[in-house]
Design a protein around this motif. Structure first.
Motif, PDB file in Angstrom:
ATOM      1  N   HIS A   1      42.749 -14.123 -21.599  1.00 38.15           N
ATOM      2  CA  HIS A   1      42.958 -14.916 -22.822  1.00 38.15           C
ATOM      3  C   HIS A   1      42.420 -14.201 -24.053  1.00 38.15           C
ATOM      4  O   HIS A   1      42.957 -14.322 -25.138  1.00 38.15           O
TER       5      HIS A   1
ATOM      6  N   ASN B   1      42.953 -15.641 -27.768  1.00 37.92           N
ATOM      7  CA  ASN B   1      42.883 -17.092 -27.657  1.00 37.92           C
ATOM      8  C   ASN B   1      41.485 -17.612 -27.314  1.00 37.92           C
ATOM      9  O   ASN B   1      41.344 -18.597 -26.601  1.00 37.92           O
TER      10      ASN B   1
ATOM     11  N   GLY C   1      41.099 -20.509 -23.054  1.00 36.65           N
ATOM     12  CA  GLY C   1      40.318 -19.280 -23.203  1.00 36.65           C
ATOM     13  C   GLY C   1      38.875 -19.565 -23.577  1.00 36.65           C
ATOM     14  O   GLY C   1      37.946 -18.971 -23.017  1.00 36.65           O
TER      15      GLY C   1
END
Lengths: 304, 246
Positions: free
Chosen positions: A72, A77, A216
């Motif tokens: 992620h 993110n 994330g």
């Protein structure tokens, strides 16, 4: 192929462990949660002492969540600022959780503690998730796009120590993520889970974070909270089995790959209904174990 | 050729055990050191020896004593919770009895009780904070649970004789025994009395990697915890790298 686990002090088939890791990894790949809530009960089921299952579960989740977090992170993110505040609460929480665990371990009520926390939390989140995602599915069928506010304002937004989280485009009290992190940290240490199944809804509904950043950021927080839970379990209870954790991990890595591919082909609300059903299933199974008359009323434990 | 060398060498060992005149019992055990490594899934101890002048053989293998807590569940507000406990301070972690005939045919209960032969004769060091009639079910549960876990066993007729002078018996030790010094006791009974006895220590210890992991976890818990985290972080990072490639 049997292998002897040095801390659990038992001999287990390697394939069984890789299989369990694979199944949990598969589910985490499909649903984007760590799967710790399945891992600990599975380990107890195959005969791993509950205390070792909890300590080792936390250890395995460090690896599972860091690999997810890196993926992620590459896509940008992760809100590190929000993660950091959640984490500060989580660290203190996992210390308190390990202390509670240690206390209850001494009283001989670990099975009950694990059983009750699992049933209450899985029942609660599973039920909420099921109802919420069913509503979404029904709404999409009616083809009526709902008018949605970005997020609603409640008393939670009146708390002091407001902080600006640029990445998440939020201006909320730091006490909110601190408190959420603290609560999840306790659960991580008591249940041997990362707490993703609670953290994700809390971030969406309580904090109002953008969904894109939620997974994330929660993985970032979980990585560190499970690491700190691992440390406190190793220090206080000596119940972390590295060999067991690594074997579970081998299966989990492969399972997560396959799971992620299948998960990509399903719709978000379908995924959530499925996850809710699994969570409720585990909850019912554990709940039945608490109330059903056991075949053996006596249990044996090595005294400390 | 290997196939018959092994039994032959056992025979040779057995022959060497034949007691000299005047020595009524000579015994030995196949292994004095049981190494717990990563492939360990329990072991079998072969005890063998020779007797002079007939009689019955009783073999007792005991593991190191440990403190055991037995807890009893009862319904509390609808759920089953541990409500009562009893502590036993010196329970053998492993206890196996093997004999050439049923024990009650070999000796009187009193003689067996003195030597703690037979699980019902074990002195378990019960902490007496419960009255005897409340303690009894806990004691029975302890023996039952230990037997179910294959840690306690008592079987007659396991000791087999080759001719009337050489005997051998195999004792299975499961994987879930704790480490420590075990003892193998061999008693020669004649007319209900012990006429000769021999005790051999057997060391059960974790070796190599298993030992390193266990010892570090026990003695350096902080270091162990940090290492466990580092290993997990490394493994997770490797997994992420591998996933990116595919």
């Amino acid at each position: 192929m049997q292998i002897y686990l040095p801390i659990a002090e038992m001999s287990v088939n390697v394939l069984v462990l890789i299989g369990i890791g694979g199944l949990v990894g598969f589910l985490s790949g499909v649903f984007g949660v760590g799967g710790g809530f399945l891992l600990t009960p599975f380990l107890i089921f195959i005969g791993v002492p509950p205390a070792v299952a909890v300590g080792t579960g936390a250890n395995e989740l460090v690896a599972a969540s860091v690999s997810g977090m890196i993926a992620h992170w590459r896509r940008g993110n992760v809100d590190f600022q929000m993660g950091g505040v959640l984490l500060a609460g989580g660290m203190v929480g996992s210390l308190v959780g390990a202390w509670i665990f240690n206390l209850v371990y001494g009283l001989g009520q670990v099975d009950l503690l694990i059983g009750i926390t699992y049933v209450v939390l899985l029942g609660g989140t599973g039920g909420l998730m099921f109802v919420e995602s069913l509503k979404v599915i029904l709404r999409t069928k009616e083809d009526a796009p709902p008018a949605r506010k970005l997020h609603s304002h409640t008393w939670l937004h009146g708390l002091p120590f407001k902080m600006r989280f640029r990445r998440s485009k939020l201006y909320v009290s730091a006490l909110l993520p601190l408190g959420i992190g603290f609560a999840i940290g306790i659960l991580a240490a008591v249940m041997g889970v990362g707490g993703g199944f609670m953290l994700v809804p809390a971030m969406i509904y309580l904090l109002g974070m953008p969904t894109l950043l939620v997974v994330g950021t929660s993985l970032f927080q979980i990585t560190f909270v499970t690491a700190s839970a691992t440390f406190f379990h190793a220090l206080g209870n000596k119940t972390v089995d590295v060999v067991l954790a690594l074997l579970l991990l081998v299966g989990a890595v492969v399972g997560a790959q396959i799971g992620a591919r299948i998960g990509a082909q399903l719709k978000g609300e379908q995924l959530r209904v499925l996850l809710a059903l699994i969570v409720l299933g585990v909850c019912l199974q554990l709940g039945y174990g608490l109330v059903a008359t056991p075949g053996e009323l006596f249990s044996m434990a090595r005294a400390p | 050729m290997r196939a018959w060398v092994a039994p032959l060498s056992t025979l040779a060992l057995l022959a060497a055990c034949l007691p000299a005149r005047g020595q009524e019992l000579v015994t030995d055990v196949s292994r004095h050191l049981v190494a717990i490594t990563s492939s360990y899934s329990g072991t079998e101890l072969l005890l063998f020896g020779g007797i002079d002048g007939g009689g019955d053989i009783v073999v007792v293998v005991r593991g190191p004593a440990e403190a055991i807590t037995i807890r009893r569940k009862d319904r509390v507000f609808g759920v089953w919770a541990n409500v009562e406990k009893a502590e036993f301070r010196s329970v053998p972690s492993f206890y196996a009895v093997a004999s050439s005939r049923p024990l009650d045919e070999i000796a009187q209960p009193r003689a067996l009780a003195r030597l703690q032969i037979g699980a019902e004769h074990l002195r378990l060091g019960a902490v007496r904070d419960l009255p005897p009639e409340r303690l009894a079910p806990f004691r029975a549960a302890l023996l039952r649970l230990k037997t179910e876990a294959d840690l306690f066993s008592a079987e007659a007729g396991q000791v087999s004789f080759l001719g009337n002078r050489l005997f051998r018996v195999e004792v299975k030790v499961p994987a879930n025994v704790p480490i420590g010094t075990f003892t193998a006791e061999v008693y020669l009974f004649r007319d209900g009395n012990v006429v000769a006895a021999q005790t051999t220590p057997i060391f059960v210890d974790k070796l190599g990697f298993e030992r390193a992991v266990y010892a570090t976890a026990q003695r350096q818990p902080a270091l162990y915890g940090l290492a466990a985290i580092l290993v997990a972080l490394l493994a997770g990072w490797l997994a992420a790298v591998a996933m990116r490639k595919t």
